[in-house]
Design a protein around this motif. Structure first.
Motif, PDB file in Angstrom:
ATOM      1  N   ARG A 172       3.985   1.205   6.380  1.00 19.05           N
ATOM      2  CA  ARG A 172       2.806   1.656   5.634  1.00 19.05           C
ATOM      3  C   ARG A 172       1.569   1.666   6.537  1.00 19.05           C
ATOM      4  NH1 ARG A 172       3.527   4.397   1.727  1.00 19.05           N
ATOM      5  NH2 ARG A 172       2.565   3.385  -0.055  1.00 19.05           N
ATOM      6  N   ALA A 198       1.735   4.619   8.606  1.00 13.09           N
ATOM      7  CA  ALA A 198       1.351   5.811   7.827  1.00 13.09           C
ATOM      8  C   ALA A 198      -0.170   5.882   7.690  1.00 13.09           C
ATOM      9  CB  ALA A 198       2.017   5.776   6.450  1.00 13.09           C
ATOM     10  N   ALA A 199      -0.807   4.722   7.506  1.00 10.40           N
ATOM     11  CA  ALA A 199      -2.273   4.707   7.404  1.00 10.40           C
ATOM     12  C   ALA A 199      -2.897   5.166   8.730  1.00 10.40           C
ATOM     13  CB  ALA A 199      -2.767   3.313   7.029  1.00 10.40           C
ATOM     14  N   GLU A 230      -2.106   9.021   6.246  1.00  8.60           N
ATOM     15  CA  GLU A 230      -1.290   9.340   5.065  1.00  8.60           C
ATOM     16  C   GLU A 230      -1.476   8.344   3.917  1.00  8.60           C
ATOM     17  OE1 GLU A 230       1.995  11.150   8.124  1.00  8.60           O
ATOM     18  OE2 GLU A 230       2.639   9.565   6.736  1.00  8.60           O
ATOM     19  N   CYS A 231      -2.080   7.219   4.199  1.00 12.24           N
ATOM     20  CA  CYS A 231      -2.423   6.309   3.103  1.00 12.24           C
ATOM     21  C   CYS A 231      -3.625   5.470   3.539  1.00 12.24           C
ATOM     22  CB  CYS A 231      -1.241   5.443   2.676  1.00 12.24           C
ATOM     23  SG  CYS A 231      -0.610   4.350   3.933  1.00 12.24           S
ATOM     24  N   SER A 291      -7.823   0.085  -6.517  1.00 19.06           N
ATOM     25  CA  SER A 291      -6.888   0.997  -5.847  1.00 19.06           C
ATOM     26  C   SER A 291      -6.751   2.306  -6.617  1.00 19.06           C
ATOM     27  CB  SER A 291      -5.535   0.327  -5.607  1.00 19.06           C
ATOM     28  OG  SER A 291      -4.848   0.102  -6.820  1.00 19.06           O
ATOM     29  N   ILE A 306      -7.347   5.873  -5.014  1.00 16.84           N
ATOM     30  CA  ILE A 306      -6.304   6.920  -5.040  1.00 16.84           C
ATOM     31  C   ILE A 306      -6.911   8.214  -5.574  1.00 16.84           C
ATOM     32  CG2 ILE A 306      -4.174   7.667  -6.203  1.00 16.84           C
ATOM     33  CD1 ILE A 306      -3.345   4.646  -6.227  1.00 16.84           C
ATOM     34  N   ARG A 351      -4.917   9.951  -1.710  1.00 20.75           N
ATOM     35  CA  ARG A 351      -3.739   9.497  -0.973  1.00 20.75           C
ATOM     36  C   ARG A 351      -3.331   8.115  -1.483  1.00 20.75           C
ATOM     37  NH1 ARG A 351      -7.139   8.388   4.552  1.00 20.75           N
ATOM     38  NH2 ARG A 351      -8.808   9.486   3.525  1.00 20.75           N
ATOM     39  N   PRO A 352      -2.092   7.737  -1.186  1.00 19.23           N
ATOM     40  CA  PRO A 352      -1.650   6.430  -1.685  1.00 19.23           C
ATOM     41  C   PRO A 352      -2.479   5.306  -1.089  1.00 19.23           C
ATOM     42  CG  PRO A 352       0.186   7.703  -0.765  1.00 19.23           C
ATOM     43  CD  PRO A 352      -1.066   8.439  -0.424  1.00 19.23           C
ATOM     44  N   VAL A 353      -2.568   4.227  -1.831  1.00 21.81           N
ATOM     45  CA  VAL A 353      -3.310   3.063  -1.369  1.00 21.81           C
ATOM     46  C   VAL A 353      -2.355   1.874  -1.328  1.00 21.81           C
ATOM     47  CG1 VAL A 353      -5.145   1.425  -1.998  1.00 21.81           C
ATOM     48  CG2 VAL A 353      -5.542   3.889  -2.207  1.00 21.81           C
ATOM     49  N   VAL A 354      -2.385   1.157  -0.216  1.00 24.44           N
ATOM     50  CA  VAL A 354      -1.563  -0.045  -0.076  1.00 24.44           C
ATOM     51  C   VAL A 354      -2.473  -1.243  -0.306  1.00 24.44           C
ATOM     52  CG1 VAL A 354      -0.121  -1.389   1.492  1.00 24.44           C
ATOM     53  CG2 VAL A 354      -0.111   1.112   1.603  1.00 24.44           C
TER      54      VAL A 354
END
Ligand code: PEP
Ligand code: CO
Length: 455
Positions: A59, A62-63, A67-68, A99, A103, A108-111
């Motif tokens: 993840r 990806a960040a 991407e997140c 979050s 989002i 984008r997705p959030v971790v």
């Protein structure tokens, strides 16, 4: 990541840090008692697994690619007394609510990464504290000693490491059960409402955003005829400052199936500002563990020093391995961050940049209380997005000290808290945190900045 990337570095062992200069560690008077506790800690099961740690690494990678986005937050210091259902739930709720706002805004997705389940050790600017001519060791967090100003309470007690490990396990157990049981289901965001804030302006705005997200989800599920299973569960990770190296070392394990060493007290440990100097015992310890790791970067760090740190902690330039959390303060970020970003760009170093807009903006009020001004926090965040945007770099996350409660520790925000309000409900033992409304306001502002400036 290949195993090759994370081979144990030359000369590293779980205790090789003990041969370097180590600061911020307590002195234990009874070596035999310390050894017995560490032996017991080493025998107890890990708190997290390498599978989870590796999922987080992916993840973070990806960040790094945009991407997140990473949202890391929680108390400055957890306390043993606050290991309660209410406190854990409210921290989880505020992170989940923030979050959703991110989002919706950043698209984008959030971790989510909590500063929790182990954030019990604190660096201090002085080793001792004097009150009315009595000098005692400083309080270093609940895992080391007690905050009460008495000789017995300030003695570093090894048993507290076991209590901290147990509290971390209790916290994590509850968080995992909530998440597994559907607490974080995006179809039911009403689970995260905090009753007492339902009338605040942030709550109204938040409910509009949640409705939009829920409508989007419904729309998707209606036209595809499928239920989006991934909306039922969220990923949640833990982090803490890897300060208490005895504790960290005791739960550091060699995993034969991966052929490397992991710190299994947490997914994502970080090195604080005060222990990140070249040659420190902390950097030595961090260089050999396979977890994704972060380092705080603040005023005075030169490009040379940062390049040296990056080459030590991530010699293979592995994606997802290294996060740099900058915390300059609103007044310094525009001057001090660009040379660092540029030097890593020139070196082709793969890192994730995050912004901690809290620790460079701490002030002391005239009556001696630590606070942070909301405008300064926003100004630093705004500058962070701007600097990265101008340099073609990416700000991939934020690191915040916050709580879901209605405390009065930072000034400003929609309710315009002043220094005079701080006395009303100041609970932090260490640094001032954003309260619920301030934290939501920050999330909304990030959602706005990020949309315009970060991709
Ligand atoms: C903290 O994160 O609580 C902290 C002490 O931060 P820093 O190391 O950036 O000062
Ligand atoms: Co802090």
């Amino acid at each position: 990541m290949s195993l090759e990337d994370m081979r144990t570095p030359e000369g590293w062992e779980p205790d090789s840090w003990q041969r370097q200069a180590v600061s911020q560690l307590p002195v234990y008077e009874n070596q035999a008692q310390l050894d017995a506790v560490l032996e017991e800690l080493g025998r107890l099961p890990p708190l997290v697994t390498s599978w989870e740690v590796e999922a987080l690494r992916a993840r973070i990678a990806a960040a790094q690619r945009g991407e997140c986005f990473i949202l890391q937050g929680g108390d400055c210091a957890e306390s043993f007394a606050d290991c309660t259902s209410e406190s854990i739930v409210s921290k989880l709720k505020i992170l989940l609510q923030m979050s959703v706002v991110l989002i919706a805004g950043l698209k984008r997705p959030v971790v989510r990464i909590g500063r929790m389940a182990g954030q019990y050790a604190k660096p201090r600017s002085a080793d001792s504290e004097t009150r009315e001519k009595v000098t005692l060791p400083s309080y270093r967090g609940d895992i080391v000693n007690r905050n009460v100003f008495s000789p017995a309470d300030r003695v570093a007690d090894p048993e507290l490491m076991l209590r901290g490990y147990e509290r971390s396990a209790l916290t994590l157990n509850f968080v995992r059960a909530l998440l597994d049981g559907g607490f974080a289901d995006l179809h039911h965001p009403e689970n995260w409402d905090l009753a007492w804030v339902s009338h605040s302006p942030q709550a109204d705005e938040y409910h509009r955003i949640v409705q939009r997200v829920a409508d989007g989800l419904d729309f998707f599920e209606n036209i595809t005829g499928e239920t989006l299973g991934t909306a039922r569960r969220v990923e949640f990770y833990t982090s803490h400052e890897g300060l208490h190296l005895y504790y960290e070392q005791a739960q550091t394990r060699f995993l034969p199936h991966r052929q490397c060493w992991y710190n299994l007290t947490t997914h994502f440990p970080w090195v604080g500002m005060r222990t990140a100097s070249p040659g420190s015992g902390h950097l030595e310890y961090f260089r050999g563990i396979a977890n994704p790791v972060a380092v705080k970067v603040g005023p005075g760090v030169t490009p040379e020093r940062l390049l040296d740190l990056v080459s030590r902690l991530n010699p293979g330039n592995a994606p997802g391995r290294l996060t740099l959390i900058h915390r300059f303060g609103a007044g310094r970020i525009a001057d001090e961050l660009p040379p660092l970003v540029e030097s890593l760009q020139a070196a082709g170093a793969v890192v994730l940049w995050m912004c901690d807009p809290m620790h460079g903006n701490t002030e002391t009020t005239s009556d001696g209380r630590k606070t942070r001004r909301f405008d300064q926090i926003l100004a630093e965040l705004d500058a962070a997005f701007r600097v990265h945007g101008n340099l073609g770099s990416l700000l991939g996350g934020v690191h915040l000290e916050l709580t879901g409660e209605h405390v009065t520790e930072c000034t400003g925000g929609a309710r315009g808290l002043t220094d005079a309000d701080l006395g009303r409900d100041y609970r932090s033992q260490v640094d001032p945190r954003l309260n619920y409304e301030q934290a939501m306001e920050v999330a909304m502002r990030i959602a706005g900045f990020g949309q315009h400036r970060n991709g």
